[in-house]
Design a protein around this motif. Sequence first.
Motif, PDB file in Angstrom:
ATOM      1  N   LYS A 148      -8.357 -14.313 -25.339  1.00 51.09           N
ATOM      2  CA  LYS A 148      -7.953 -15.199 -26.436  1.00 51.09           C
ATOM      3  C   LYS A 148      -8.712 -14.775 -27.693  1.00 51.09           C
ATOM      4  O   LYS A 148      -9.924 -14.964 -27.809  1.00 51.09           O
ATOM      5  N   VAL A 149      -7.987 -14.198 -28.649  1.00 53.84           N
ATOM      6  CA  VAL A 149      -8.586 -13.700 -29.889  1.00 53.84           C
ATOM      7  C   VAL A 149      -8.888 -14.855 -30.831  1.00 53.84           C
ATOM      8  O   VAL A 149      -9.980 -14.948 -31.417  1.00 53.84           O
ATOM      9  N   THR A 150      -7.914 -15.737 -31.000  1.00 54.43           N
ATOM     10  CA  THR A 150      -8.082 -16.953 -31.801  1.00 54.43           C
ATOM     11  C   THR A 150      -7.422 -18.100 -31.055  1.00 54.43           C
ATOM     12  O   THR A 150      -6.864 -17.912 -29.965  1.00 54.43           O
ATOM     13  N   ASP A 151      -7.425 -19.284 -31.645  1.00 56.74           N
ATOM     14  CA  ASP A 151      -6.829 -20.444 -30.986  1.00 56.74           C
ATOM     15  C   ASP A 151      -5.311 -20.325 -30.854  1.00 56.74           C
ATOM     16  O   ASP A 151      -4.697 -21.087 -30.094  1.00 56.74           O
ATOM     17  N   ASN A 152      -4.701 -19.394 -31.599  1.00 54.04           N
ATOM     18  CA  ASN A 152      -3.242 -19.260 -31.511  1.00 54.04           C
ATOM     19  C   ASN A 152      -2.777 -17.820 -31.284  1.00 54.04           C
ATOM     20  O   ASN A 152      -1.590 -17.520 -31.437  1.00 54.04           O
ATOM     21  N   THR A 201       3.002 -22.336 -34.444  1.00 55.05           N
ATOM     22  CA  THR A 201       2.904 -23.790 -34.345  1.00 55.05           C
ATOM     23  C   THR A 201       2.786 -24.146 -32.867  1.00 55.05           C
ATOM     24  O   THR A 201       2.952 -23.285 -31.995  1.00 55.05           O
ATOM     25  N   ASN A 202       2.543 -25.403 -32.586  1.00 53.55           N
ATOM     26  CA  ASN A 202       2.385 -25.819 -31.187  1.00 53.55           C
ATOM     27  C   ASN A 202       3.667 -25.702 -30.375  1.00 53.55           C
ATOM     28  O   ASN A 202       3.616 -25.663 -29.139  1.00 53.55           O
ATOM     29  N   ASP A 203       4.817 -25.650 -31.045  1.00 47.69           N
ATOM     30  CA  ASP A 203       6.081 -25.656 -30.312  1.00 47.69           C
ATOM     31  C   ASP A 203       6.855 -24.338 -30.422  1.00 47.69           C
ATOM     32  O   ASP A 203       7.991 -24.247 -29.956  1.00 47.69           O
ATOM     33  N   ALA A 248      10.334 -11.564 -27.719  1.00 50.54           N
ATOM     34  CA  ALA A 248      10.855 -12.878 -27.352  1.00 50.54           C
ATOM     35  C   ALA A 248      10.345 -13.964 -28.289  1.00 50.54           C
ATOM     36  O   ALA A 248       9.255 -13.865 -28.860  1.00 50.54           O
ATOM     37  N   ILE A 249      11.140 -15.024 -28.414  1.00 47.45           N
ATOM     38  CA  ILE A 249      10.757 -16.209 -29.176  1.00 47.45           C
ATOM     39  C   ILE A 249      11.224 -17.436 -28.407  1.00 47.45           C
ATOM     40  O   ILE A 249      12.313 -17.439 -27.821  1.00 47.45           O
ATOM     41  N   SER A 250      10.394 -18.464 -28.390  1.00 44.60           N
ATOM     42  CA  SER A 250      10.788 -19.728 -27.766  1.00 44.60           C
ATOM     43  C   SER A 250      10.458 -20.884 -28.699  1.00 44.60           C
ATOM     44  O   SER A 250       9.533 -20.819 -29.511  1.00 44.60           O
ATOM     45  N   LYS A 251      11.226 -21.950 -28.545  1.00 45.69           N
ATOM     46  CA  LYS A 251      11.033 -23.178 -29.320  1.00 45.69           C
ATOM     47  C   LYS A 251      11.156 -24.360 -28.370  1.00 45.69           C
ATOM     48  O   LYS A 251      12.108 -24.434 -27.580  1.00 45.69           O
TER      49      LYS A 251
END
Length: 406
Positions: A148-152, A201-203, A248-251
């Motif tokens: 984990k490089v950063t929180d996101n 973002t979180n989602d 890939a991308i997810s929402k």
Amino acid sequence: MKKIIALSVITSGLLTAAGYKIPEQSLNSMALGAAYVAHTTGADTNYYNPAAMSFMVDKQYVEGGVTLAHLPSNEYTLMDPYSGESEEENIWIPNAHYVANAIGNFRWGVSLTAPGGLTKRWNTPFQKLYAEEFTLKIVELNPSASYKVTDNFSIGGGVRIIYSEGVVNSDGADAGAPLKREMEGDTIEFGYNLAMLYKPTNDINLAITYRSNVDLKESGQANLYFGGVGKQYDADVTVPLPAALNIAISKTWNNTFTLEAVYERTYWSKYKTLDFNYGSPIANPILDGAFNAPIDKEWKDTNTFRFGATVVLDKITLMMGLAIDETPVPDKTIGFELPDSDATIFSMGFRYQQTDALSWGAAFLYDGKDARALAPGIAENMVLSNGGGFTGGGAYLTTVGVAYEF
């Protein structure tokens, strides 16, 4: 147990994607048609996007499953006596995955999968001349790690340890050609995989994964016969298990409904020729011409577009998928060992949360192959150069799986 040698075998294929690779290696991936790269949730995260292990809850995950792959027969239609029909096949494919607890910003996991292989058998005369039996087994052990490089944002990667074995037989007696071959061999090869996951973002999840090309050098013995008289040779042949790039991308909406889209590029153009090498010269010129001359393949890189939907309803998670898959095999070099064509893939499945720690489920996938017509004079294969066409084939896959978290 016979261990095969023939790259022709590897050439023979894919159960649920064009070519000879099998991307669906877990319950969730089967239910989603492998649209399972950006939004992964279980122990199979190690295989599909190891970078995503960094964002899993800090506990251990283990899961396993088994797939029954039913392969309907392929039919080749031209004129008697050239028409033929392959045998139906039923193949069991297991998988297992594990993700360990986090160690600071690091995490590791391991997967055992079968990323390619099949059996194709023909008993009709002119098809047996080329592919009486082609059987290929590929098993991959894939340990991976994430950071984990950063929180996101996280990265990951691992080692591909691949063992393959197979068998290839052909017999031209019924077609009036006194040629026969029996080949066996195996190999262990190595590659790597890389991954990254970014959560703006979180989602929303954005992911890229890459699995390296692995050249499979099958080594063993080949028995070649002419008129019933045979000789054994040491032999080897190399074919690629091709590299694949996934973007890939997810929402996700309200932690309940997730859509994912995946673009997959598979680098089949690595497969240019099929060239068998023998430990000593083949004295019979007819056998030498039939089994020693390099065979053009000239496969092309392909695109696959995958779409998956996941709905969480209390203890039940529902999943479905759709994929559009291109074949890498041109008309010029198509053969009976892999009469491949473009495909449309439909899948669905569920997972039931029995307890806080235990879940289980089932999935079904249908791989529908397009009919393929061949114009006369295009294919290099002696029979297929007359034209005709292939129908049938494809695959029906049913997976059951169980997962445990602790």
